[in-house]
Design a protein around this motif. Structure first.
Motif, PDB file in Angstrom:
ATOM      1  N   TYR A   5       0.055   6.086  -7.504  1.00 35.09           N
ATOM      2  CA  TYR A   5      -0.624   4.946  -6.897  1.00 35.09           C
ATOM      3  C   TYR A   5      -0.954   5.315  -5.462  1.00 35.09           C
ATOM      4  O   TYR A   5      -0.058   5.604  -4.667  1.00 35.09           O
ATOM      5  CB  TYR A   5       0.235   3.682  -6.934  1.00 35.09           C
ATOM      6  CG  TYR A   5      -0.449   2.501  -6.282  1.00 35.09           C
ATOM      7  CD1 TYR A   5      -1.431   1.790  -6.961  1.00 35.09           C
ATOM      8  CD2 TYR A   5      -0.141   2.127  -4.978  1.00 35.09           C
ATOM      9  CE1 TYR A   5      -2.083   0.722  -6.368  1.00 35.09           C
ATOM     10  CE2 TYR A   5      -0.783   1.050  -4.381  1.00 35.09           C
ATOM     11  CZ  TYR A   5      -1.754   0.353  -5.073  1.00 35.09           C
ATOM     12  OH  TYR A   5      -2.408  -0.696  -4.475  1.00 35.09           O
TER      13      TYR A   5
ATOM     14  N   LYS B 139       0.818  -1.210   0.000  1.00 34.33           N
ATOM     15  CA  LYS B 139       0.000   0.000   0.000  1.00 34.33           C
ATOM     16  C   LYS B 139       0.853   1.263   0.000  1.00 34.33           C
ATOM     17  O   LYS B 139       0.411   2.331   0.423  1.00 34.33           O
ATOM     18  CB  LYS B 139      -0.956  -0.009   1.187  1.00 34.33           C
ATOM     19  CG  LYS B 139      -2.011  -1.108   1.109  1.00 34.33           C
ATOM     20  CD  LYS B 139      -3.029  -0.994   2.217  1.00 34.33           C
ATOM     21  CE  LYS B 139      -4.117  -2.056   2.073  1.00 34.33           C
ATOM     22  NZ  LYS B 139      -5.149  -1.931   3.136  1.00 34.33           N
TER      23      LYS B 139
ATOM     24  N   SER C  27      -7.684   4.215  -4.971  1.00 37.86           N
ATOM     25  CA  SER C  27      -7.939   3.180  -5.960  1.00 37.86           C
ATOM     26  C   SER C  27      -6.839   2.127  -5.896  1.00 37.86           C
ATOM     27  O   SER C  27      -5.690   2.441  -5.596  1.00 37.86           O
ATOM     28  CB  SER C  27      -8.004   3.775  -7.367  1.00 37.86           C
ATOM     29  OG  SER C  27      -8.089   2.767  -8.352  1.00 37.86           O
ATOM     30  N   SER C  28      -7.199   0.898  -6.202  1.00 31.45           N
ATOM     31  CA  SER C  28      -6.205  -0.181  -6.248  1.00 31.45           C
ATOM     32  C   SER C  28      -5.492  -0.218  -7.594  1.00 31.45           C
ATOM     33  O   SER C  28      -4.627  -1.065  -7.810  1.00 31.45           O
ATOM     34  CB  SER C  28      -6.885  -1.531  -5.989  1.00 31.45           C
ATOM     35  OG  SER C  28      -7.890  -1.780  -6.965  1.00 31.45           O
ATOM     36  N   GLN C  29      -5.835   0.696  -8.504  1.00 27.26           N
ATOM     37  CA  GLN C  29      -5.194   0.786  -9.806  1.00 27.26           C
ATOM     38  C   GLN C  29      -4.378   2.072  -9.903  1.00 27.26           C
ATOM     39  O   GLN C  29      -4.599   3.033  -9.165  1.00 27.26           O
ATOM     40  CB  GLN C  29      -6.245   0.753 -10.924  1.00 27.26           C
ATOM     41  CG  GLN C  29      -7.065  -0.520 -10.959  1.00 27.26           C
ATOM     42  CD  GLN C  29      -8.102  -0.504 -12.064  1.00 27.26           C
ATOM     43  OE1 GLN C  29      -8.448   0.550 -12.600  1.00 27.26           O
ATOM     44  NE2 GLN C  29      -8.615  -1.677 -12.415  1.00 27.26           N
ATOM     45  N   PHE C  30      -3.421   2.087 -10.829  1.00 26.37           N
ATOM     46  CA  PHE C  30      -2.601   3.275 -11.034  1.00 26.37           C
ATOM     47  C   PHE C  30      -3.430   4.401 -11.655  1.00 26.37           C
ATOM     48  O   PHE C  30      -4.325   4.159 -12.462  1.00 26.37           O
ATOM     49  CB  PHE C  30      -1.410   2.953 -11.945  1.00 26.37           C
ATOM     50  CG  PHE C  30      -0.260   2.303 -11.233  1.00 26.37           C
ATOM     51  CD1 PHE C  30       0.685   3.068 -10.568  1.00 26.37           C
ATOM     52  CD2 PHE C  30      -0.126   0.921 -11.229  1.00 26.37           C
ATOM     53  CE1 PHE C  30       1.751   2.478  -9.914  1.00 26.37           C
ATOM     54  CE2 PHE C  30       0.931   0.317 -10.576  1.00 26.37           C
ATOM     55  CZ  PHE C  30       1.874   1.100  -9.909  1.00 26.37           C
ATOM     56  N   GLN C  31      -3.125   5.621 -11.251  1.00 24.87           N
ATOM     57  CA  GLN C  31      -3.709   6.815 -11.854  1.00 24.87           C
ATOM     58  C   GLN C  31      -2.693   7.393 -12.836  1.00 24.87           C
ATOM     59  O   GLN C  31      -1.500   7.398 -12.566  1.00 24.87           O
ATOM     60  CB  GLN C  31      -4.023   7.866 -10.797  1.00 24.87           C
ATOM     61  CG  GLN C  31      -4.890   7.365  -9.652  1.00 24.87           C
ATOM     62  CD  GLN C  31      -4.969   8.391  -8.541  1.00 24.87           C
ATOM     63  OE1 GLN C  31      -5.328   9.549  -8.765  1.00 24.87           O
ATOM     64  NE2 GLN C  31      -4.631   7.985  -7.329  1.00 24.87           N
TER      65      GLN C  31
ATOM     66  N   ASN D  84      -3.509   3.654  -2.710  1.00 23.34           N
ATOM     67  CA  ASN D  84      -4.459   2.569  -2.463  1.00 23.34           C
ATOM     68  C   ASN D  84      -5.713   3.053  -1.747  1.00 23.34           C
ATOM     69  O   ASN D  84      -6.770   2.428  -1.853  1.00 23.34           O
ATOM     70  CB  ASN D  84      -3.782   1.458  -1.661  1.00 23.34           C
ATOM     71  CG  ASN D  84      -4.628   0.211  -1.548  1.00 23.34           C
ATOM     72  OD1 ASN D  84      -5.319  -0.003  -0.559  1.00 23.34           O
ATOM     73  ND2 ASN D  84      -4.599  -0.616  -2.599  1.00 23.34           N
TER      74      ASN D  84
END
Length: 252
Positions: free
Chosen positions: A229, A202, A234-238, A231
């Motif tokens: 990133y 995280k 979002s659990s995905q990259f921005q 967490n």
């Protein structure tokens, strides 16, 4: 340095199609660097705001940054490339941000606002500067997350209605800035913050890249690529990518 970038497109009975649009972005970057003997001080303010009007979609925000940094260093007498540093970093935005990827029949949803979120990061540790264009840092840090609008708290890892949370952990940073070709400058920074109670998976990651080309004393072009990133959000990259050209003015 202050700058203004914009673009405009208009279509009327155009066979290839297209949507008429107008966009503009204003930016201002102020940097103060001072060094006296073994002591150094750096101050940087980065302000950006942009909007676009697209026919059929109305006005939408394209860029929004409010960032303020302070950094103090004290180098060692026997090793000038190694120093102790203390820094603070404040980040937020000026205006409301929306998720425009709503489904059919759904309205755009508010996901951010001024001071929602805002981040304050304090860190101290060791900095290594082998060259004028590169710095490496590692230290301990504190991170505060502020959410003025309690309705948005759950978007950033807080409980509904909460407005503030503080974390402790380890921070690292890599910073690079150099003229790679004549009048073309590359700037990059890679920063992390790890709350050891949450584990390495995280870790917050900020990776910023910018290519800035000066065509002449007034006209310039810039390409920015940013990867994040977080967490809590979002659990995905921005990802953000901006290519712009316009006028710039060096005030100092």
């Amino acid at each position: 340095m202050a700058g203004l970038n914009g673009s405009q497109a208009a279509y009327n009975n155009w066979s290839q199609g297209g949507a008429s649009s107008v966009s503009g972005t204003g930016s201002s970057v102020f940097t103060l660097l001072n060094r006296k003997g073994e002591r150094g001080y750096g101050f940087r303010v980065n302000l950006k705001y942009g909007q676009s009007y697209n026919n059929g979609q109305g006005i939408r925000k394209t860029d929004d940054v409010l960032s303020i940094r302070n950094r103090v260093t004290k180098s060692f007498k026997d090793e000038k490339k190694l120093a102790v540093y203390v820094s603070t970093w404040f980040q937020t935005q000026f205006d409301e941000g929306y998720n425009y990827n709503a489904g059919v029949g759904e309205s755009d949803s508010l996901i951010s606002d001024f001071l929602s979120p805002a981040y304050i990061t304090e860190s101290m540790g060791l900095a290594y500067t082998p060259d004028d264009f590169f710095t490496m840092e590692v230290g301990i840090g504190l991170k505060q997350t502020i959410i003025k609008n309690g309705d948005l708290s759950v978007n950033y890892g807080l409980n509904p209605g909460e407005h503030f949370v503080s974390e402790g952990g380890v921070s690292t940073g890599l910073n690079y800035k150099k003229e790679i070709f004549t009048n073309i400058y590359y700037t990059a920074s890679f920063e992390t913050f790890t709350n050891l109670l949450n584990g390495l998976k995280k870790t917050d990651i900020y990776w910023y890249n910018e290519l800035h080309g000066e065509i002449n004393k007034v006209v310039s072009a810039t390409f920015q690529f940013e990867l994040r990133y977080d967490n809590d959000f979002s659990s995905q990259f921005q990802m953000k990518e901006v290519l712009s050209a316009g006028v710039s003015l060096k005030i100092f």
